[in-house]
Write a protein that holds these residues in place. Structure first.
Motif, short mmCIF file in Angstrom:
data_model
loop_
_atom_site.label_atom_id
_atom_site.label_comp_id
_atom_site.label_asym_id
_atom_site.label_seq_id
_atom_site.Cartn_x
_atom_site.Cartn_y
_atom_site.Cartn_z
N MET A 191 3.30 8.51 2.18
CA MET A 191 3.27 9.80 2.86
C MET A 191 3.67 10.91 1.88
SD MET A 191 2.41 11.31 5.60
CE MET A 191 2.22 9.88 6.66
N TYR B 244 3.47 1.81 2.10
CA TYR B 244 3.79 2.18 3.48
C TYR B 244 5.20 2.76 3.62
CZ TYR B 244 4.28 1.57 8.56
OH TYR B 244 4.48 1.78 9.91
N GLN C 70 -4.54 11.57 6.92
CA GLN C 70 -3.55 10.56 7.28
C GLN C 70 -2.39 10.49 6.28
OE1 GLN C 70 -4.17 9.13 10.24
NE2 GLN C 70 -6.02 10.38 10.21
N SER C 71 -2.49 11.27 5.21
CA SER C 71 -1.54 11.11 4.10
C SER C 71 -0.54 12.24 3.95
CB SER C 71 -2.32 10.99 2.77
OG SER C 71 -3.30 9.98 2.85
N PRO D 125 -2.40 4.23 -0.70
CA PRO D 125 -3.06 4.90 0.44
C PRO D 125 -2.24 5.00 1.72
CG PRO D 125 -4.06 2.76 -0.02
CD PRO D 125 -3.12 3.04 -1.15
N ARG D 126 -1.12 4.30 1.81
CA ARG D 126 -0.31 4.42 3.02
C ARG D 126 1.04 5.09 2.76
NH1 ARG D 126 -0.13 -0.21 7.25
NH2 ARG D 126 0.17 1.62 8.58
N ALA E 204 -2.41 9.29 -2.89
CA ALA E 204 -2.40 8.65 -1.57
C ALA E 204 -3.61 8.95 -0.69
CB ALA E 204 -1.12 9.06 -0.82
N ALA F 241 -6.72 8.33 1.57
CA ALA F 241 -6.88 7.13 2.41
C ALA F 241 -8.02 7.31 3.40
CB ALA F 241 -5.58 6.84 3.14
N THR G 192 0.83 -1.21 0.00
CA THR G 192 0.00 0.00 0.00
C THR G 192 0.87 1.27 0.00
OG1 THR G 192 -0.14 -0.18 2.41
CG2 THR G 192 -2.00 -1.06 1.11
N LEU H 26 -7.31 13.18 3.20
CA LEU H 26 -5.86 13.39 3.17
C LEU H 26 -5.23 13.54 4.55
CD1 LEU H 26 -5.61 15.90 0.16
CD2 LEU H 26 -5.14 13.45 0.14
#
Length: 387
Positions: free
Chosen positions: A190, A124, A144-145, A187-188, A174, A176, A122, A142
Motif C-alpha cells: 500500500m 501485503y 487498489q494500491s 502489487p499488494r 505497487a 496491480a 506480494t 493504481l
C-alpha cells in the motif's frame, strides 16, 4: 528564553517585505524551548486562524519559517537556536517519453526476479510512504494500491500528481491491474503518497522534513525518496536518523551525474539505502552515480510505468531504480516483518546479482543489482534460523 519576544520578532520578520525567496529551518538547542514556543504559536493560530504559514515539525522539534529570519533575531537568540537556510532539491529523472500501451510486467520487474517471489510474498499490508509529486488516484493500475496520504503543499487537497514522476514511482513499486495493465514489484503493498514536490519536481528541505515526520507518525514501513541535492543539511540528516531509529527503511536515489566517488544527499547519509541505476544488460547506467557510497543497484534505464491521466511513460534515472528497491523491501517485510533497516541493507547486498562490467572497466564493484527472489529466500532462512 523570552518566548513571547521570540515569536513577536518572528511575526515581524514574516510581515517584512523582502526581495529574496529565502526560507529557514529554526531548531532549538533545548527541547523545552521548542514545546513552549509551539504552545504559544498554537494559541496564536486559535486566536488568528488566518495567520499565514509558520509550520512545525514535532519529530525534529523545529519551526519552519517560509521567510528570511532577521539578523536581529539570530543575534539575540544565537545561544538558543540553530538556524539553517531551507534549500531546494529536485527529483532524479533525466528522460521522459510517452508510451502508448501498458508494459504488463516491465522488464525491470522481471530483471530483479520479482515474479518468482510472488508465490511467497506480494508485499501485503506493507505501508510505503512515497515522498514525491503525488500520485494519480484515478489510474486503473493504481486504484487498489493508493491510500490517502497527504498533500503538504495544499493540506486540504488530496496529493494528486501534477507532474507525473510520483505516479511513475508508484507504478513500479505497487501497480496491480492484473493481465490488463501493469504490475509492479509488490502489487499488494500500500502506497501513501506524500506530495512535497510541485509540478516542476522541486521541493524544499523543509517539505521533506515534514514528509518524513508524517511518515513516522503514520507508521510507514518504508520511505521512498527518489530525489536529491548536492548540499548537506543537518536538519535533514537528523530527521532521517529519527526515522531510521523508528525502524523505517529509507530508500534514496543516488543522483544522475555519472560521478564515481560522490552521490547526492540524502542518499549519502548512512541511515539510508543508497541506490544506483542499471540498464537492461545489468551494467551500471551511464548517467548513474556509482562507487563505494552506493549500497545497491536496480534497473533505472528506460523504465516504463504509470503516468497521469491513466497513461504510461518511459523514464530514466536513479529515481526509477529506487522504486524497484522499495518494492523488493516490501516483499521482504511482508514475509519477515521483524527485520531492522540495518539487517535489510545487509541482506540486499548479500543477495545481489553481480553486475556486468562496462567496456574498459577493470575495478570490481563492491555491490550488485537487487534480486528480489534471492532476497526473499535469504530472508526466510533468517526467519527460520535466527542467530
Amino acid at each position: 528564553m523570552d518566548y513571547t519576544d521570540f515569536i513577536q520578532m518572528l511575526l515581524e520578520d514574516m510581515e517584512s517585505p523582502v526581495s529574496s525567496g529565502e526560507k529557514n529551518i529554526i531548531r532549538f538547542r533545548e527541547p523545552r524551548h521548542f514545546y513552549a514556543c509551539q504552545d504559544r504559536l498554537q494559541t496564536l493560530h486559535l486566536r488568528y486562524p488566518n495567520m499565514p504559514g509558520i509550520q512545525v515539525s514535532d519529530l525534529l522539534e523545529a519551526i519552519i519559517a517560509p521567510f528570511p529570519v532577521s539578523s536581529r533575531l539570530m543575534s539575540k537568540y544565537h545561544d538558543d537556536l540553530i538556524i539553517e537556510e531551507d534549500t531546494q532539491m529536485q527529483v532524479h529523472t533525466l528522460v521522459n517519453n510517452k508510451v502508448n500501451q501498458s508494459p504488463g510486467i516491465p522488464y525491470g520487474v522481471k530483471q530483479i526476479q520479482a515474479p518468482k517471489a510472488w508465490s511467497t510474498s506480494t508485499g501485503y499490508r506493507i505501508r510505503i510512504g512515497v515522498i514525491d509529486t503525488g500520485a494519480d488516484y484515478y489510474h486503473p493500475d493504481l486504484r487498489q494500491s493508493l491510500a490517502k496520504g497527504i498533500n503538504l503543499l495544499h493540506r486540504h487537497l488530496l496529493p494528486l500528481d501534477d507532474n507525473g514522476h510520483g505516479t511513475h514511482i508508484a507504478g513500479t513499486i505497487a501497480a496491480a491491474n492484473g493481465p490488463d495493465g501493469m504490475i509492479g514489484v509488490a502489487p499488494r503493498a500500500m502506497i501513501f503518497p506524500v506530495k512535497a514536490f510541485d509540478n516542476n519536481g522541486s521541493a524544499y528541505v523543509s517539505d521533506i522534513i515534514q514528509g518524513i515526520d508524517w511518515c513516522v507518525r503514520n507508521r510507514m514501513h518504508i520511505i521512498n525518496m527518489s530525489f536529491g541535492m548536492k548540499t548537506k543539511s543537518k536538519a535533514l540528516l537528523d530527521i532521517v536518523g529519527k526515522a531510521y531509529t523508528a525502524g523505517i527503511s529509507i530508500v534514496a536515489s543516488s543522483g544522475n551525474d555519472g560521478k564515481r566517488r560522490s552521490i547526492d544527499y540524502p542518499a549519502r547519509y548512512g541511515q539510508t539505502i543508497s541506490v544506483g541505476a542499471t540498464d537492461r544488460n545489468r551494467r551500471i547506467a551511464s548517467f548513474s552515480n556509482r562507487g563505494d557510497l552506493i549500497d545497491i543497484y536496480a534497473p533505472g534505464d528506460k523504465i516504463i510505468s504509470s503516468w497521469t491521466r491513466g497513461k504510461y511513460h518511459e523514464m530514466s534515472g536513479t529515481s526509477m531504480a529506487t522504486s524497484h528497491v522499495s518494492g523488493s523491501i516490501a516483499l521482504l517485510l511482508a514475509q519477515n516483518p521483524d527485520l531492522s533497516p540495518a539487517e535489510i541493507k545487509e541482506l540486499l547486498v548479500a543477495t545481489a546479482t553481480p553486475l556486468r562490467p562496462r567496456k574498459g572497466q577493470s575495478r570490481v564493484v563492491h555491490t550488485g543489482e537487487i534480486n528480489a527472489y534471492r532476497l526473499l529466500r535469504e530472508g526466510m532462512k533468517r526467519k527460520n534460523n535466527p542467530s
